[in-house]
Design a protein around this motif. Sequence first.
Motif, PDB file in Angstrom:
ATOM      1  N   GLN A   1      34.601  21.655 -29.604  1.00 26.96           N
ATOM      2  CA  GLN A   1      34.165  20.413 -30.228  1.00 26.96           C
ATOM      3  C   GLN A   1      33.322  19.622 -29.231  1.00 26.96           C
ATOM      4  N   VAL A   2      32.127  19.241 -29.669  1.00 27.89           N
ATOM      5  CA  VAL A   2      31.225  18.485 -28.804  1.00 27.89           C
ATOM      6  C   VAL A   2      31.732  17.058 -28.658  1.00 27.89           C
ATOM      7  N   ARG A   3      31.785  16.594 -27.420  1.00 23.93           N
ATOM      8  CA  ARG A   3      32.130  15.199 -27.148  1.00 23.93           C
ATOM      9  C   ARG A   3      31.130  14.621 -26.174  1.00 23.93           C
ATOM     10  N   LEU A   4      30.646  13.429 -26.508  1.00 21.08           N
ATOM     11  CA  LEU A   4      29.756  12.675 -25.632  1.00 21.08           C
ATOM     12  C   LEU A   4      30.308  11.256 -25.590  1.00 21.08           C
ATOM     13  N   VAL A   5      30.694  10.806 -24.409  1.00 20.37           N
ATOM     14  CA  VAL A   5      31.353   9.509 -24.283  1.00 20.37           C
ATOM     15  C   VAL A   5      30.594   8.658 -23.279  1.00 20.37           C
ATOM     16  N   GLU A   6      29.991   7.598 -23.801  1.00 21.77           N
ATOM     17  CA  GLU A   6      29.205   6.701 -22.956  1.00 21.77           C
ATOM     18  C   GLU A   6      30.098   5.613 -22.360  1.00 21.77           C
ATOM     19  N   SER A   7      29.671   5.113 -21.214  1.00 21.16           N
ATOM     20  CA  SER A   7      30.343   3.978 -20.580  1.00 21.16           C
ATOM     21  C   SER A   7      29.343   3.232 -19.713  1.00 21.16           C
ATOM     22  N   GLY A   8      29.698   2.002 -19.346  1.00 22.12           N
ATOM     23  CA  GLY A   8      28.882   1.244 -18.411  1.00 22.12           C
ATOM     24  C   GLY A   8      28.104   0.088 -18.998  1.00 22.12           C
ATOM     25  N   GLY A   9      28.165  -0.086 -20.306  1.00 13.50           N
ATOM     26  CA  GLY A   9      27.442  -1.194 -20.905  1.00 13.50           C
ATOM     27  C   GLY A   9      28.080  -2.532 -20.565  1.00 13.50           C
ATOM     28  N   GLY A  10      27.389  -3.608 -20.961  1.00 14.36           N
ATOM     29  CA  GLY A  10      27.942  -4.922 -20.700  1.00 14.36           C
ATOM     30  C   GLY A  10      26.911  -6.004 -20.927  1.00 14.36           C
ATOM     31  N   LEU A  11      27.292  -7.210 -20.537  1.00 16.08           N
ATOM     32  CA  LEU A  11      26.425  -8.374 -20.653  1.00 16.08           C
ATOM     33  C   LEU A  11      25.863  -8.690 -19.273  1.00 16.08           C
ATOM     34  N   VAL A  12      24.553  -8.740 -19.183  1.00 15.38           N
ATOM     35  CA  VAL A  12      23.893  -9.041 -17.920  1.00 15.38           C
ATOM     36  C   VAL A  12      22.771 -10.038 -18.159  1.00 15.38           C
ATOM     37  N   GLN A  13      22.247 -10.554 -17.063  1.00 14.28           N
ATOM     38  CA  GLN A  13      21.141 -11.498 -17.149  1.00 14.28           C
ATOM     39  C   GLN A  13      19.812 -10.760 -16.944  1.00 14.28           C
ATOM     40  N   PRO A  14      18.723 -11.343 -17.390  1.00 10.10           N
ATOM     41  CA  PRO A  14      17.407 -10.733 -17.144  1.00 10.10           C
ATOM     42  C   PRO A  14      17.197 -10.493 -15.645  1.00 10.10           C
ATOM     43  N   GLY A  15      16.647  -9.332 -15.346  1.00  9.83           N
ATOM     44  CA  GLY A  15      16.416  -8.954 -13.962  1.00  9.83           C
ATOM     45  C   GLY A  15      17.547  -8.178 -13.325  1.00  9.83           C
ATOM     46  N   ASP A  16      18.709  -8.166 -13.963  1.00  8.82           N
ATOM     47  CA  ASP A  16      19.857  -7.433 -13.433  1.00  8.82           C
ATOM     48  C   ASP A  16      19.714  -5.929 -13.674  1.00  8.82           C
ATOM     49  N   SER A  17      20.656  -5.191 -13.095  1.00 10.74           N
ATOM     50  CA  SER A  17      20.708  -3.734 -13.265  1.00 10.74           C
ATOM     51  C   SER A  17      22.032  -3.328 -13.888  1.00 10.74           C
ATOM     52  N   LEU A  18      22.009  -2.186 -14.565  1.00  9.97           N
ATOM     53  CA  LEU A  18      23.210  -1.571 -15.117  1.00  9.97           C
ATOM     54  C   LEU A  18      23.065  -0.071 -14.980  1.00  9.97           C
ATOM     55  N   CYS A  22      27.447   9.106 -19.203  1.00 14.69           N
ATOM     56  CA  CYS A  22      27.869   9.825 -20.397  1.00 14.69           C
ATOM     57  C   CYS A  22      28.577  11.088 -19.950  1.00 14.69           C
ATOM     58  N   GLU A  23      29.831  11.192 -20.329  1.00 14.03           N
ATOM     59  CA  GLU A  23      30.622  12.370 -19.994  1.00 14.03           C
ATOM     60  C   GLU A  23      30.601  13.314 -21.188  1.00 14.03           C
ATOM     61  N   ALA A  24      30.247  14.573 -20.923  1.00 11.70           N
ATOM     62  CA  ALA A  24      30.062  15.545 -21.997  1.00 11.70           C
ATOM     63  C   ALA A  24      31.068  16.677 -21.899  1.00 11.70           C
ATOM     64  N   SER A  25      31.401  17.255 -23.042  1.00 10.19           N
ATOM     65  CA  SER A  25      32.255  18.426 -23.084  1.00 10.19           C
ATOM     66  C   SER A  25      32.061  19.145 -24.405  1.00 10.19           C
ATOM     67  N   GLY A  26      32.507  20.398 -24.439  1.00  8.17           N
ATOM     68  CA  GLY A  26      32.493  21.138 -25.686  1.00  8.17           C
ATOM     69  C   GLY A  26      31.231  21.919 -25.975  1.00  8.17           C
ATOM     70  N   PHE A  27      30.321  22.011 -25.011  1.00 13.80           N
ATOM     71  CA  PHE A  27      29.110  22.805 -25.190  1.00 13.80           C
ATOM     72  C   PHE A  27      28.622  23.241 -23.816  1.00 13.80           C
ATOM     73  N   GLU A  28      27.616  24.116 -23.812  1.00 19.71           N
ATOM     74  CA  GLU A  28      27.089  24.653 -22.563  1.00 19.71           C
ATOM     75  C   GLU A  28      26.141  23.632 -21.952  1.00 19.71           C
ATOM     76  N   PHE A  29      26.698  22.731 -21.200  1.00 21.08           N
ATOM     77  CA  PHE A  29      25.986  21.560 -20.691  1.00 21.08           C
ATOM     78  C   PHE A  29      24.725  21.939 -19.925  1.00 21.08           C
ATOM     79  N   GLU A  30      24.840  22.938 -19.047  1.00 19.71           N
ATOM     80  CA  GLU A  30      23.718  23.270 -18.158  1.00 19.71           C
ATOM     81  C   GLU A  30      22.543  23.890 -18.896  1.00 19.71           C
ATOM     82  N   ARG A  31      22.715  24.213 -20.165  1.00 15.70           N
ATOM     83  CA  ARG A  31      21.625  24.796 -20.961  1.00 15.70           C
ATOM     84  C   ARG A  31      21.163  23.855 -22.073  1.00 15.70           C
ATOM     85  N   ALA A  32      21.476  22.575 -21.967  1.00 18.76           N
ATOM     86  CA  ALA A  32      21.139  21.621 -23.025  1.00 18.76           C
ATOM     87  C   ALA A  32      20.260  20.501 -22.503  1.00 18.76           C
ATOM     88  N   GLY A  33      19.183  20.234 -23.237  1.00 16.96           N
ATOM     89  CA  GLY A  33      18.443  19.017 -22.980  1.00 16.96           C
ATOM     90  C   GLY A  33      19.284  17.811 -23.352  1.00 16.96           C
TER      91      GLY A  33
END
Length: 125
Positions: A1-18, A22-33
């Motif tokens: 089963q393919v799983r893609l789980v994003e993290s790291g979002g949030g509220l920031v001010q203009p000019g900031d960085s984030l 994305c943690e992936a599983s369930g497929f041949e990761f090294e052969r996927a765009g």
Amino acid sequence: QVRLVESGGGLVQPGDSLSLSCEASGFEFERAGLGWFRQAPGAERELIAAIGWYGGGIYYADAVKDRFTISRDNREQKVYLQMNDLKPADTAKYYCAKQPRGRMDYYSAGRYDSWGQGTEVTVSL
């Protein structure tokens, strides 16, 4: 089963960085765009960054070029999006996505077959 789980979002001010992950599983990761899409309220989902599986191929949408950096770690099965100099126009839900095994056209938004649930990014004063 393919799983893609994003993290790291949030509220920031203009000019900031984030940094999104994305943690992936369930497929041949090294052969996927892999790609990062985003969808702002009232807008369509758009491909903003992508990375090929065969080495060296990277795509950025004009809106994020020179500010965002996509990378992948095949050993950890993760894809990252470093976002610098964020602007209010970057406010959106961000999704990571994968292509079917072996595809070479990572820059083609219509050639992705699985997405994660997304993580919200809000850029505001």
